[in-house]
Design a protein around this motif. Structure first.
Motif, short mmCIF file in Angstrom:
data_model
loop_
_atom_site.label_atom_id
_atom_site.label_comp_id
_atom_site.label_asym_id
_atom_site.label_seq_id
_atom_site.Cartn_x
_atom_site.Cartn_y
_atom_site.Cartn_z
N GLY A 82 -9.46 4.82 -1.45
CA GLY A 82 -8.89 5.21 -0.15
C GLY A 82 -7.60 4.51 0.20
O GLY A 82 -7.03 4.77 1.25
N SER A 83 -7.09 3.64 -0.68
CA SER A 83 -5.85 2.94 -0.34
C SER A 83 -4.63 3.82 -0.57
O SER A 83 -3.50 3.38 -0.47
N ASP A 84 -4.87 5.11 -0.89
CA ASP A 84 -3.75 6.02 -1.09
C ASP A 84 -3.34 6.72 0.20
O ASP A 84 -2.38 7.48 0.21
N ARG A 85 -4.05 6.46 1.32
CA ARG A 85 -3.78 7.20 2.55
C ARG A 85 -2.51 6.71 3.25
O ARG A 85 -2.21 5.51 3.28
N VAL A 86 -1.79 7.68 3.81
CA VAL A 86 -0.51 7.42 4.47
C VAL A 86 -0.59 7.98 5.88
O VAL A 86 -1.08 9.09 6.08
N SER A 87 -0.14 7.23 6.87
CA SER A 87 -0.15 7.73 8.25
C SER A 87 0.93 8.78 8.44
O SER A 87 2.07 8.61 8.01
N HIS A 88 0.58 9.85 9.15
CA HIS A 88 1.58 10.88 9.42
C HIS A 88 2.65 10.37 10.39
O HIS A 88 3.71 10.96 10.53
N GLN A 89 2.36 9.25 11.05
CA GLN A 89 3.30 8.70 12.04
C GLN A 89 4.65 8.35 11.43
O GLN A 89 5.67 8.39 12.11
N HIS A 90 4.65 8.01 10.14
CA HIS A 90 5.92 7.63 9.52
C HIS A 90 6.88 8.82 9.43
O HIS A 90 8.07 8.64 9.20
N SER A 113 0.84 -1.20 0.00
CA SER A 113 0.00 0.00 0.00
C SER A 113 0.87 1.25 0.00
O SER A 113 2.08 1.19 0.26
N HIS A 114 0.23 2.37 -0.28
CA HIS A 114 0.93 3.66 -0.19
C HIS A 114 1.50 3.84 1.22
O HIS A 114 2.61 4.35 1.40
N SER A 152 -5.09 6.78 -5.96
CA SER A 152 -5.58 5.44 -6.26
C SER A 152 -7.04 5.40 -5.87
O SER A 152 -7.56 6.33 -5.27
N ILE A 153 -7.69 4.34 -6.23
CA ILE A 153 -9.14 4.27 -6.03
C ILE A 153 -9.45 3.63 -4.67
O ILE A 153 -8.76 2.71 -4.25
#
Lengths: 392, 392
Positions: free
Chosen positions: A204-212, A149-150, A201-202
């Protein structure tokens, strides 16, 4: 140290078939003027410099002018990453050759691990790492790691950069490890979308946690067009250079002025710029809009007009453009409501005489006289073989 | 001093729907290897670096690799001008920023008057002036002079450069005026054309007299694909990087190694390179070609095959490609001669049995037996209602 964080210039963008290049140039002139009056140590552009992978020639010329102004005339280094709209290889041509002139274009994973280090009295060494826009498949292929995933891709890239950074700098005697700024083009989970972004991407799988990203001193994000912070005050979107949809009419566009000091992140301030043509939505009945338009101080703005009139109007666009030449889009929710409320059937059931009467009023600007009305009824009666339905 | 003069790379070119990029890369590797073993003071590319104004990404990546090898790894400066195939603004992006890295892209008239000066012991200072590809209208517009033809345009530009050169350098005390090299992309009158050039204008009005160029010490020309000199030994075309049409099958492709000394032009030598796939024309009858092909040492060359056979052949391309996989074009002059000589009518007049007999031989590789022949005649007789015409 001070630097400007900006993103999503989208040079060469069209909006309802109108080129925005002159507006983009006007805003970039404000940016250049700001830097001339308020020198900074760097200008960061977090992706989507161009609107498409093969930008029009005029957009290339505009960018060429901007980099000459900022890198040469103002001697201020610039750092670009490629965004999802940019063609990474195309944008990255000559990147090695431009570094010494202060233009750093980071568009591939190899360059991602070589920071641009800028040293100031206030903050010491600061290492700027650019993460070119990427999708999971590219990361999987480049790093040979199982990345689905992203989110996983960005975690891997951020960890790789930080590990590399500490390994590279931790063995120097007497010198502190440089502070770090990450530049990335991604969708941080929970941040606010605007209408003018292209989904990565289609579903919602483009979301990235700010925690990284919490291991960096500042994170300069691009992709979302609304200026905002997410998760931490030092993880921010500068927002786009200007408005790119009517839905952004109330957003404040500009750039983010970031300061770092010995402790790391110190402040982030929005510096507002405005395009010559704002994007606005105007609602109401046609006559009222035109009346108000005659004294509108910004009649040249790019407009979406929402007409509340519930009857048919002849050539509304033409009428509106007499006062607002840049009406780019027209909506008629009044007409839709009519249809939804079964007005449509009633309208279709109206007789020929009534419809002609409406048409005459629109076309001529006055009502049919009694004589004209009767003449039309006779004609309709002859043509249809039955007397006109409306005998008022 | 020594420099390499090359031109017309046409990176990204397609030939009969085959990408030539791998061949172009192979030849450029030979160029890089040559420079590694025989260092030079500069590499000049006289236009048509790309094949089109918006080159494919892979062509951009190849050029990026080449400039990194030559400018950085080999520390050899490169000077490009834009040709009629290049998009000048697109090619010129970042040109200012790349100069310090030794990459000089001259794509507009402003940069034309700023020479790249290279100093060597052998020849002292040499000023390289690049004249970007231009047509009369551009020159008329840029210089506000009445210029009606390519010839007048080039005369004006050459004079402008030389006047500027002498004005700029004649007032230095104790120092000689630098020698001059002109880089231009044009059609010098009387020079030899090849099939793969795109005309600069229609009807011959693109010709330029070599006389305008005699004030320079060397003139590095691009546009014509055959290596040649024209008018003077120091006015030369290097020719294209590789063959771009079958008509060039006998041309020697490569680059020109130029030496200048204290007196100016000293020598020009052709350095030959060869592409992995040569472009060749093979003529003859199908069977003979296939037979010879089985022992051809270069069966992978790009071929035009001219069949001299005068009878119809089933799937000749398929048969040829069994031995020559890269047959790109097939001509059948034998068939045309047949038609021209009224053989066509004779062929159409042949009976069904004879035509089937030909077909069977092509499809099966053997003649009809006597029994088969008679069976076919019976069948044709039944179908057509009259006995088969050919009763042999």
């Amino acid at each position: 140290m001070k630097f400007i964080h900006t993103s999503d210039w989208h040079l060469g963008r069209q909006f309802h078939n109108v080129s925005l290049l002159n507006d983009q140039q006007a805003v970039l002139e404000q940016l250049i003027e700001y830097i001339r009056n308020n020198p900074v140590d760097a200008v960061i552009v977090a992706g989507d410099i161009y609107d498409r992978s093969v930008p029009p020639t005029a957009a290339i010329e505009l960018l060429n002018w901007v980099i000459t102004q900022i890198c040469e005339t103002l001697a201020t280094p610039m750092i670009f990453i490629s965004g999802n709209h940019d063609g990474a290889q195309r944008l990255g041509f000559g990147a090695n050759q431009m570094k010494n002139a202060g233009l750093h274009i980071i568009s591939n994973f190899d360059d991602m691990l070589t920071p641009v280090v800028i040293t100031t009295k206030q903050a010491g060494e600061v290492a700027f790492y650019g993460m070119p826009y990427n999708d999971p498949e590219q990361v999987r292929h480049a790093f040979n790691k199982p990345v689905a995933s992203h989110d996983e891709a960005h975690q891997l890239l951020a960890d790789t950069i930080l590990t590399h950074h500490h390994a590279a700098y931790s063995q120097r005697a007497d010198q502190p490890i440089p502070k770090t700024v990450l530049i990335s083009h991604c969708f941080v989970d929970g941040a606010i979308e605007s209408d003018s972004e292209r989904p990565l991407s289609i579903g919602g799988s483009d979301r990235v946690s700010h925690q990284h990203f919490t291991g960096f001193d500042y994170v300069a994000l691009g992709h979302l067009h609304q200026p905002q912070q997410k998760g931490e005050t030092y993880i921010r979107y500068s927002g786009s250079l200007m408005k790119y949809s009517f839905g952004e009419q109330h957003q404040q566009k500009g750039v983010t002025l970031v300061t770092l000091d010995e402790q790391g992140f110190a402040s982030a301030t929005h510096i507002g710029f405005s395009a010559p043509h704002q994007m606005r939505i105007i609602e109401g009945e046609l006559e009222a809009i035109i009346e108000a338009g005659r004294t509108d101080p910004c009649p040249d703005d790019y407009l979406l007009v929402r007409l509340h009139d519930q009857h048919a109007i002849l050539n509304p666009m033409e009428k509106l453009r007499e006062v607002y030449p840049n009406v780019l889009h027209l909506e008629k929710p009044g007409m839709l409501i009519g249809i939804e409320q079964d007005m449509a059937r009633a309208r279709l059931a109206r007789g020929e005489a009534e419809m002609f009467s409406d048409f005459f009023k629109e076309a001529q600007g006055s009502e049919l006289t009694q004589d004209q009305h009767q003449a039309m009824q006779r004609i309709i009666g002859q043509l249809t073989g039955h007397p006109a339905d409306n005998a008022d």
